[in-house]
Structures are given as C-alpha cells and as structure tokens.
Scaffold this active site. Structure first.
Site, PDB file in Angstrom:
ATOM      1  N   GLY A   1      -7.299 -16.859   3.541  1.00  0.00           N
ATOM      2  CA  GLY A   1      -6.058 -16.127   3.721  1.00  0.00           C
ATOM      3  C   GLY A   1      -6.520 -14.533   3.873  1.00  0.00           C
ATOM      4  O   GLY A   1      -7.532 -14.427   4.404  1.00  0.00           O
ATOM      5  N   ARG A   2      -5.814 -13.651   3.500  1.00  0.00           N
ATOM      6  CA  ARG A   2      -6.027 -12.143   3.636  1.00  0.00           C
ATOM      7  C   ARG A   2      -7.426 -11.922   3.094  1.00  0.00           C
ATOM      8  O   ARG A   2      -8.175 -11.126   3.739  1.00  0.00           O
ATOM      9  CB  ARG A   2      -4.920 -11.169   3.091  1.00  0.00           C
ATOM     10  CG  ARG A   2      -3.465 -11.381   3.684  1.00  0.00           C
ATOM     11  CD  ARG A   2      -2.619 -10.640   2.992  1.00  0.00           C
ATOM     12  NE  ARG A   2      -2.336 -11.247   1.416  1.00  0.00           N
ATOM     13  CZ  ARG A   2      -1.568 -12.157   1.326  1.00  0.00           C
ATOM     14  NH1 ARG A   2      -0.366 -12.617   2.375  1.00  0.00           N
ATOM     15  NH2 ARG A   2      -1.146 -12.785   0.094  1.00  0.00           N
ATOM     16  N   ILE A   3      -7.638 -12.296   1.893  1.00  0.00           N
ATOM     17  CA  ILE A   3      -9.052 -11.796   1.116  1.00  0.00           C
ATOM     18  C   ILE A   3     -10.077 -12.675   2.081  1.00  0.00           C
ATOM     19  O   ILE A   3     -11.192 -11.885   2.258  1.00  0.00           O
ATOM     20  CB  ILE A   3      -8.987 -12.149  -0.283  1.00  0.00           C
ATOM     21  CG1 ILE A   3      -7.946 -11.257  -0.844  1.00  0.00           C
ATOM     22  CG2 ILE A   3     -10.362 -11.917  -0.969  1.00  0.00           C
ATOM     23  CD1 ILE A   3      -7.731 -11.662  -2.480  1.00  0.00           C
TER      24      ILE A   3
ATOM     25  N   ARG B   1      -6.526 -25.757   4.126  1.00  0.00           N
ATOM     26  CA  ARG B   1      -5.649 -26.855   4.122  1.00  0.00           C
ATOM     27  C   ARG B   1      -5.111 -26.983   5.490  1.00  0.00           C
ATOM     28  O   ARG B   1      -5.048 -28.243   6.001  1.00  0.00           O
ATOM     29  CB  ARG B   1      -4.684 -26.620   3.113  1.00  0.00           C
ATOM     30  CG  ARG B   1      -4.943 -26.963   1.716  1.00  0.00           C
ATOM     31  CD  ARG B   1      -4.066 -26.674   0.716  1.00  0.00           C
ATOM     32  NE  ARG B   1      -3.731 -25.240   0.749  1.00  0.00           N
ATOM     33  CZ  ARG B   1      -2.620 -24.793  -0.204  1.00  0.00           C
ATOM     34  NH1 ARG B   1      -2.157 -25.507  -0.987  1.00  0.00           N
ATOM     35  NH2 ARG B   1      -2.613 -23.521  -0.137  1.00  0.00           N
TER      36      ARG B   1
ATOM     37  N   THR C   1     -14.518 -15.377  -6.751  1.00  0.00           N
ATOM     38  CA  THR C   1     -13.736 -14.329  -7.157  1.00  0.00           C
ATOM     39  C   THR C   1     -12.173 -14.529  -7.249  1.00  0.00           C
ATOM     40  O   THR C   1     -11.316 -13.900  -7.226  1.00  0.00           O
ATOM     41  CB  THR C   1     -13.730 -13.106  -6.250  1.00  0.00           C
ATOM     42  OG1 THR C   1     -13.477 -13.389  -4.939  1.00  0.00           O
ATOM     43  CG2 THR C   1     -15.242 -12.516  -6.322  1.00  0.00           C
ATOM     44  N   SER C   2     -11.839 -15.926  -7.061  1.00  0.00           N
ATOM     45  CA  SER C   2     -10.439 -16.164  -7.065  1.00  0.00           C
ATOM     46  C   SER C   2      -9.814 -16.671  -8.633  1.00  0.00           C
ATOM     47  O   SER C   2      -9.477 -15.684  -9.040  1.00  0.00           O
ATOM     48  CB  SER C   2     -10.324 -17.699  -6.087  1.00  0.00           C
ATOM     49  OG  SER C   2     -11.222 -18.840  -6.729  1.00  0.00           O
ATOM     50  N   ARG C   3     -10.105 -17.749  -8.939  1.00  0.00           N
ATOM     51  CA  ARG C   3      -9.845 -18.374 -10.255  1.00  0.00           C
ATOM     52  C   ARG C   3     -10.731 -19.327 -10.787  1.00  0.00           C
ATOM     53  O   ARG C   3     -11.303 -20.091 -10.243  1.00  0.00           O
ATOM     54  CB  ARG C   3      -8.428 -18.915 -10.384  1.00  0.00           C
ATOM     55  CG  ARG C   3      -7.205 -18.068 -10.233  1.00  0.00           C
ATOM     56  CD  ARG C   3      -7.008 -17.269 -11.284  1.00  0.00           C
ATOM     57  NE  ARG C   3      -5.699 -16.526 -11.371  1.00  0.00           N
ATOM     58  CZ  ARG C   3      -5.717 -15.164 -10.865  1.00  0.00           C
ATOM     59  NH1 ARG C   3      -6.653 -14.627 -10.455  1.00  0.00           N
ATOM     60  NH2 ARG C   3      -4.643 -14.557 -10.796  1.00  0.00           N
TER      61      ARG C   3
ATOM     62  N   GLU D   1     -11.889 -18.224 -19.096  1.00  0.00           N
ATOM     63  CA  GLU D   1     -11.698 -16.948 -19.569  1.00  0.00           C
ATOM     64  C   GLU D   1     -10.655 -16.640 -20.620  1.00  0.00           C
ATOM     65  O   GLU D   1      -9.723 -17.072 -20.579  1.00  0.00           O
ATOM     66  CB  GLU D   1     -11.158 -16.235 -18.077  1.00  0.00           C
ATOM     67  CG  GLU D   1     -11.679 -14.779 -17.927  1.00  0.00           C
ATOM     68  CD  GLU D   1     -11.068 -14.566 -16.450  1.00  0.00           C
ATOM     69  OE1 GLU D   1     -10.623 -13.674 -16.086  1.00  0.00           O
ATOM     70  OE2 GLU D   1     -11.693 -15.147 -15.349  1.00  0.00           O
TER      71      GLU D   1
ATOM     72  N   HIS E   1     -13.871 -10.199 -14.463  1.00  0.00           N
ATOM     73  CA  HIS E   1     -12.765 -10.189 -13.575  1.00  0.00           C
ATOM     74  C   HIS E   1     -12.216  -8.730 -13.010  1.00  0.00           C
ATOM     75  O   HIS E   1     -11.054  -8.224 -13.642  1.00  0.00           O
ATOM     76  CB  HIS E   1     -11.657 -10.805 -14.446  1.00  0.00           C
ATOM     77  CG  HIS E   1     -10.254 -11.441 -13.638  1.00  0.00           C
ATOM     78  ND1 HIS E   1      -9.923 -12.776 -14.258  1.00  0.00           N
ATOM     79  CD2 HIS E   1      -9.770 -11.061 -12.644  1.00  0.00           C
ATOM     80  CE1 HIS E   1      -8.757 -12.835 -13.261  1.00  0.00           C
ATOM     81  NE2 HIS E   1      -8.870 -11.900 -12.295  1.00  0.00           N
TER      82      HIS E   1
ATOM     83  N   GLY F   1     -12.240  -7.959  -9.900  1.00  0.00           N
ATOM     84  CA  GLY F   1     -12.026  -7.835  -8.455  1.00  0.00           C
ATOM     85  C   GLY F   1     -11.109  -6.780  -7.988  1.00  0.00           C
ATOM     86  O   GLY F   1     -11.245  -6.483  -6.611  1.00  0.00           O
TER      87      GLY F   1
END
Length: 332
Positions: free
Chosen positions: A157-159, A179, A238-240, A269, A287, A289
């Site tokens: 996606g964007r990131i 996906r 850096t997502s989840r 976390e 966290h 980011g």
C-alpha cells in the site's frame, strides 16, 4: 438562535495546533496527559459525548454501552484494530482514521531500521557506550550492504510503496506480495515485481512488513514462514506486532537463521519478549513509526476535520465504517 455545540472527548494529549477548528466548533474535553484515562473515569467522561477522538483508546461493547450518544469516532492513527467496528456498525456510528499522512514518517523509520540492523549501527553504539574500548580491525563489526540486495515488501500500500522508493534509491531490487496483485504495467512502471508469499520469503535479503492487523494477518509470519526465509536475511516490522509470531522470531534470531531484525512493534505491546532484549542482532524502537512533529500535527488536523464533518452530517473524507459498511478498497 444559539445552537448547542456537540461534545467531544480527546483521549490523550496531541498537538493543539491541529485542533484549532475542533475547539471552535465543539465543546471539547481534552485529556491533557500522555497517561491513559482510567477505565471508570473514561466511562464517566463519555456518557454525554457526541464524538470521540480516540488516541489508542480501546472501543468495545463495554465502552459503547457507556456512550449512548456517540455518533462519530475519529481514530488518531491508520490502524483501527483498537475499535470493534462490528459493534460500532450495529449502532450506526461512523468511524474514521488517518491514512496518507503517516506514510513518509513510517517509511523513513522502516528504512532507518533496515540500515541500523544491517550495518549494526545500534550494536556499535552500545559497544562504545557500555563495553570495553573498541579496537578497530578490518574484520571487526562487519555488516551487510543494502546495495544490490533484494527487498521483499509484504503489503504494497502507501507505506510499502514509499519504502520501495527509498530502497530503489539505495540500489536495491524490490519485490512485493499483497493479496491482490496489481496490473503488470504498474509493476513495470515502478520497477517493483509481484511474488507469491513463499517466493518472496525465499528470494528476499530483507523483508519489510506493511499490513494491517486482521484475523487473516495475525501470525502471518510464523515458524513456517521464517524457515522459508533466506539464511542470513533480515526482518523489519513497523506494522503491527501480532503479525509476527514473536517466539518463533526469537528462535530464528537465536539460531542464526536470521541475521537480524528491526522492530518498532511487538506482539504483546508494550511488553517485549525478554529474549529480544538480550539479542545483539536486533534494533528495537517503542512504536515511533509516526513520531515526527510534522506528522503528529497533521494527524490531529485530519482527525479533527473528519470528526467535525461527521458531527455536522457531512461525509468525512477518511471513513473506515459508515453505518456498518466497511470502506471498500481497504488494502494492506
């Protein structure tokens, strides 16, 4: 004729520079603290609110039962796994988030972690600060160059695309998995090429993860996937945190199968796997980011504007859920 302003709760201190219009148009209960509002106090403060600017606030059935007037939730962040969207949908509550604005800051950190772990920057810093005086030698503190290496991006996606641009500028080849594969002409234009997840795992020297946390992505990278990664490769997340099985990651790092990992997020976390803290081949950040002043101000402005629009009966720009319907086109 005087019209009563809608009542809004802002659950953590965020830059007021981005909230000017919110304070003008709403009666704002601004929690001027970085500490989480205790549950009993939170439930008391939401009983009469029309809108919520949620800053890492857990919104579930219990929360919603204490906020009967709530009409709009503006989530201060891209990921909205802290909000039970099924429960808000049943109540006809609009939910928004803050995409786009976090792209560059998060991509910068992901690439920074990549550089830090492959060139052993944090490890070298620790040596100078806390260990015996360092003696230079031609074989000491050898790292790995990024130029000429293959970066695999999971979630384009964007990131993910912003990370790809930085990687290409550093001479890396970029492959990606998502996906829904893109049109091949876009791959040729961007010089980034689709792979199946298994192919990406086996071909990449560095893998960077950029997917939302859903039931489908929880433990997307587990023991099986880690075993398919190249020996000596690196993982950046850096997502989840729960997208990666942390115990399996620790084992892969301890065994030497992975050369290192750069992590900004963690499975439980704010708790961090204790063995991650003991490993020299990890770079860990808490966290951060999106933690730039420019991004934080713009996030506040965007979240406030969507909240105002929703409360005024307009169509907010960044809708996640609108009367129970999840926004179409949400992608990793």
């Amino acid at each position: 004729m005087h019209t009563q302003k809608p009542k809004v709760l802002v659950t953590r201190n965020i830059p007021k520079e981005g909230l000017t219009e919110l304070f003008e148009k709403c009666e704002v209960d601004y929690h001027d603290s970085n500490e989480v509002i205790p549950k009993e106090e939170l439930y008391e403060r939401v009983k009469d609110i029309d809108g919520l600017l949620a800053v890492f606030t857990k919104v579930n059935e219990e929360f919603l039962s204490h906020a009967p007037k709530l009409r709009v939730i503006s989530n201060y962040g891209v990921g909205y796994d802290n909000i039970d969207v099924a429960a808000t949908g049943r109540r006809g509550i609009i939910v928004t988030n803050t995409p786009d604005v976090v792209t560059e800051a998060t991509a910068e950190l992901a690439f920074g972690l990549m550089l830090a772990v492959t060139r052993r920057i944090a490890e070298a810093d620790r040596i100078l600060r806390f260990k015996k005086p360092y003696r230079w030698g031609p074989m000491a503190m050898l790292g790995t160059e990024l130029v000429g290496k293959t970066l695999g991006i999971i979630g384009f996606g964007r990131i993910g695309r912003a990370v790809a641009r930085r990687a290409q500028a550093s001479g890396m080849k970029v492959i990606y998995f998502q996906r829904n594969p893109r049109d091949m002409s876009r791959d040729l234009e961007d010089n980034c090429y689709y792979r199946s997840l298994d192919a990406l795992l086996s071909e990449s020297d560095v893998i960077s993860i950029h997917v939302p946390l859903t039931e489908e992505t929880r433990h997307l990278i587990g023991e099986n996937e880690l075993s398919k990664m190249k020996k000596g490769s690196y993982l950046i997340n850096t997502s989840r945190g729960p997208v990666v099985d942390e115990e399996a990651l620790v084992k892969a790092l301890e065994s030497g199968h992975l050369a290192g990992a750069g992590l900004d997020v963690f499975e439980r976390e704010p708790k961090i796997h204790p063995r991650l803290l003991e490993l020299e081949n990890t770079v860990l950040t808490p966290h951060i980011g999106t933690s730039t002043i420019e991004t934080r101000i713009e996030m506040a402005r965007m979240a406030a504007q969507d909240l105002i629009d929703g409360l005024e009966g307009k169509h907010p720009r960044h809708i996640v859920v609108f009367f129970g319907e999840k926004k179409k086109g949400v992608s990793s």
